[in-house]
Design a protein around this motif. Structure first.
Motif, PDB file in Angstrom:
ATOM      1  N   GLY A  14       0.848  -1.192   0.000  1.00 33.08           N
ATOM      2  CA  GLY A  14       0.000   0.000   0.000  1.00 33.08           C
ATOM      3  C   GLY A  14       0.881   1.239   0.000  1.00 33.08           C
ATOM      4  N   PHE A  15       0.866   1.994  -1.083  1.00 32.62           N
ATOM      5  CA  PHE A  15       1.708   3.194  -1.162  1.00 32.62           C
ATOM      6  C   PHE A  15       1.398   4.145  -0.005  1.00 32.62           C
ATOM      7  CE2 PHE A  15       2.538   7.565  -2.496  1.00 32.62           C
ATOM      8  CZ  PHE A  15       3.874   7.478  -2.850  1.00 32.62           C
ATOM      9  N   THR A  16       0.109   4.209   0.364  1.00 33.08           N
ATOM     10  CA  THR A  16      -0.269   5.118   1.458  1.00 33.08           C
ATOM     11  C   THR A  16       0.367   4.708   2.782  1.00 33.08           C
ATOM     12  OG1 THR A  16      -2.302   3.848   1.770  1.00 33.08           O
ATOM     13  CG2 THR A  16      -2.465   5.843   0.434  1.00 33.08           C
ATOM     14  N   ASN A  17       0.783   3.432   2.907  1.00 31.50           N
ATOM     15  CA  ASN A  17       1.470   3.013   4.135  1.00 31.50           C
ATOM     16  C   ASN A  17       2.802   3.743   4.299  1.00 31.50           C
ATOM     17  OD1 ASN A  17      -0.503   1.166   4.960  1.00 31.50           O
ATOM     18  ND2 ASN A  17       0.340  -0.439   3.659  1.00 31.50           N
ATOM     19  N   ILE A  18       3.438   4.126   3.171  1.00 28.50           N
ATOM     20  CA  ILE A  18       4.697   4.878   3.217  1.00 28.50           C
ATOM     21  C   ILE A  18       4.446   6.280   3.764  1.00 28.50           C
ATOM     22  CG2 ILE A  18       6.498   5.963   1.784  1.00 28.50           C
ATOM     23  CD1 ILE A  18       6.299   3.565  -0.095  1.00 28.50           C
ATOM     24  N   THR A  19       3.466   6.976   3.157  1.00 31.36           N
ATOM     25  CA  THR A  19       3.204   8.364   3.550  1.00 31.36           C
ATOM     26  C   THR A  19       2.629   8.441   4.965  1.00 31.36           C
ATOM     27  OG1 THR A  19       1.098   8.177   2.354  1.00 31.36           O
ATOM     28  CG2 THR A  19       2.923   9.233   1.198  1.00 31.36           C
ATOM     29  N   ARG A  20       1.770   7.483   5.319  1.00 33.38           N
ATOM     30  CA  ARG A  20       1.213   7.479   6.675  1.00 33.38           C
ATOM     31  C   ARG A  20       2.296   7.210   7.703  1.00 33.38           C
ATOM     32  NH1 ARG A  20      -4.200   3.832   5.404  1.00 33.38           N
ATOM     33  NH2 ARG A  20      -5.409   5.494   4.403  1.00 33.38           N
ATOM     34  N   ALA A  21       3.221   6.305   7.373  1.00 31.28           N
ATOM     35  CA  ALA A  21       4.311   5.978   8.304  1.00 31.28           C
ATOM     36  C   ALA A  21       5.173   7.206   8.569  1.00 31.28           C
ATOM     37  CB  ALA A  21       5.162   4.846   7.730  1.00 31.28           C
ATOM     38  N   PHE A  22       5.507   7.959   7.505  1.00 28.75           N
ATOM     39  CA  PHE A  22       6.334   9.164   7.679  1.00 28.75           C
ATOM     40  C   PHE A  22       5.574  10.209   8.495  1.00 28.75           C
ATOM     41  CE2 PHE A  22       8.347  13.170   6.663  1.00 28.75           C
ATOM     42  CZ  PHE A  22       9.694  12.847   6.647  1.00 28.75           C
ATOM     43  N   TYR A  23       4.283  10.326   8.254  1.00 28.17           N
ATOM     44  CA  TYR A  23       3.449  11.292   8.984  1.00 28.17           C
ATOM     45  C   TYR A  23       3.410  10.953  10.484  1.00 28.17           C
ATOM     46  CZ  TYR A  23      -0.930  13.414  10.690  1.00 28.17           C
ATOM     47  OH  TYR A  23      -1.883  14.087  11.420  1.00 28.17           O
TER      48      TYR A  23
END
Length: 500
Positions: free
Chosen positions: A24-33
């Motif tokens: 899930g690409f959004t897992n990358i952005t959510r993790a950084f957030y």
């Protein structure tokens, strides 16, 4: 097309299917957030203690049962016992019904981002319908379309999942290339790199032990979905070699992809600036953070290239639009796999006598009647949630709480059954990674403990924040689904005993 000439999944097709189901690409952005660079450590830890050892178990299962249509049910039934297998499989399947309801109505948000550059779904009101009702109608039409196309057979699904897998791969290429260009032109990372940054979150809400544990749970769940492809072993070309190779390559690429992706976000995202100033009036949530972050990447790329402020804003909007399109295609690919694979494993793997004869009918190697019944259940739930007012939406939140744990408990079932799988010498094992008893035991204990810990924490965390009802429903979900499965299987056993 006859069985003799039916196309089977190649290594690349299988990898793309796994990629769309898990990554899930959004897992990358959510993790950084949530955790900044510190999330990398927890994603690597989750990969080492859960994802990779679990993927290797599935590879061994898949190679051994390469001719089986039943996926995880057959694996557990042959390795441990049928009742245990049925409870685990039924619980796992029930959680995907709720996933379909959730994503069927939510998939229009990335599409809106693709078209308009922002989420405008709440403003859609054709024929006097509210935004929520409009999404409900679109979700119902979507379920009908996916079911009709999927019932045509694996070839039509393969084409869509390949597009979905390619879209996910390309959005990562945009992230890596865009990030590198910005890094080269600016000569420094937007988020400073230090030893401290890799262990401490810049987010004040993620510095306590409880919040860090909750992130570990998030990281483990980011790797979920690999077991879905268990139903594709019999559809895979040269399965005993291709399937384990596909699972292993996918697992390593996904784990490395998450870690490198999170680091690359730091090339264009300064945590303090992006999440306190850049969005303006927009409240950052886990639902929209991916679009805000990719919009910011385009904006920062424009500035690094030296274009005007207005042009930089436009580049940001176009990157956000591409992000929306990629997410729409990726979720579409995942939908095409998940609308038939869990059901296929449940209906074709379990004893036919458990189900009404009508549900076991197959066409184009798909359980076509069961797929129609499944579509009817999902459509009814979407209609109830979309048109039933606040009470219905509260009911849906209850369903989500019930299935959060149900989706991952079967990982523990599969892990425990793996001990029986390795002990049974009568099961031919053409592919083995765990060659000794101690390696097997260690892998089973670690995977079972990590998933068990994640689930216990998921259950108790809402209670620590005063949401006792969420905790109660998280426990009730697996119990209710487990009891239904036990009743169904006990009826089947009684029927078999009376016939014998």
């Amino acid at each position: 097309m006859s069985n003799g000439t039916k196309k089977k999944l190649t290594l690349i097709s299988l990898i793309l299917m796994i990629f769309t189901s898990v990554f899930g690409f959004t897992n990358i952005t959510r993790a950084f957030y949530l955790m900044g660079y510190a999330s990398i450590l927890w994603y690597i830890l989750a990969a080492i203690t859960f994802f990779l050892p679990f993927a290797f178990m599935l590879s061994e299962y898949g190679a051994a049962f390469k001719d089986s249509k039943g996926g995880i049910y057959v694996w557990m039934a042959e390795s441990f016992n049928p009742k245990f297998a049925f409870v685990g499989t039924f619980m796992w399947y029930a959680s995907y019904i709720v996933w379909m309801v959730n994503v069927g109505t939510g998939i229009w948000i990335p599409l809106s981002n693709a078209i308009f550059g922002t989420d405008q779904t709440q403003t859609w009101s054709p024929l006097g319908l509210s935004g929520v009702q409009t999404l409900g109608v679109l979700g119902i039409l979507w379920i009908i379309l996916i079911t009709v196309v999927s019932s045509k057979g694996l070839d039509s699904i393969k084409k869509v999942t390949s597009i979905g897998g390619t879209a996910v791969a390309l959005i990562n290429v945009v992230l890596f290339v865009g990030g590198l260009v910005i890094l080269v032109l600016n000569g420094q990372m937007a988020e400073p790199v230090s030893a401290q940054a890799f262990v401490t979150s810049p987010n004040a809400n993620y510095t306590s032990m409880i919040s860090v544990f909750s992130f570990l749970v998030f990281a483990i769940f980011a790797y979920g979905g690999l077991e879905v492809v268990g139903g594709l072993v019999d559809e895979t070309e040269n399965a005993e070699k291709t399937f384990p190779k596909g699972v292993t390559i996918s697992a390593i690429v996904i784990a490395v992809g998450y870690a490198v992706g999170i680091f690359m976000v730091g090339t264009f995202t300064n945590w303090q600036f992006t999440f306190t100033q850049f969005p303006g009036d927009t409240e950052v949530t886990l639902g929209n953070v991916a679009y805000i972050m990719m919009n910011n990447m385009g904006y920062q790329l424009g500035h690094a290239l030296g274009v005007s402020e207005a042009a930089a804003v436009q580049i940001g909007l176009w990157v956000s639009r591409y992000m929306g399109l990629s997410m729409f295609l990726s979720l579409t690919g995942a939908f095409f796999t998940l609308i038939f694979s869990p059901l296929k494993q449940l209906i074709e793997g379990t004893p036919k006598e458990v189900w009404p004869k009508f549900l076991t009918k197959s066409k184009n190697d798909m359980p076509i009647n069961a797929m129609r019944v499944q579509a009817g259940i999902v459509i009814a739930m979407i209609a109830l949630v979309s048109f039933g007012g606040r009470g219905a939406q509260a009911f849906f939140q209850v369903l989500v709480s019930m299935t959060n744990v149900s989706m991952t408990i079967p990982y523990m079932f599969l892990s425990i059954a793996f001990l029986g799988f390795k002990k049974k010498t009568e099961i031919h094992k053409p592919f083995e990674i765990y060659k000794t008893k101690s390696m097997t035991t260690l892998a089973v204990v670690v995977v079972t403990f990590v998933v068990g810990f994640a689930n216990v924490f998921t259950i108790i965390q809402p209670a620590t924040q005063g949401m006792i009802s969420d905790t109660i429903w998280s426990i009730a979900g697996p119990v209710i689904f487990g009891v239904i499965a036990l009743v169904m299987f006990s009826r089947y056993e009684k029927k078999q005993a009376s016939q014998n």
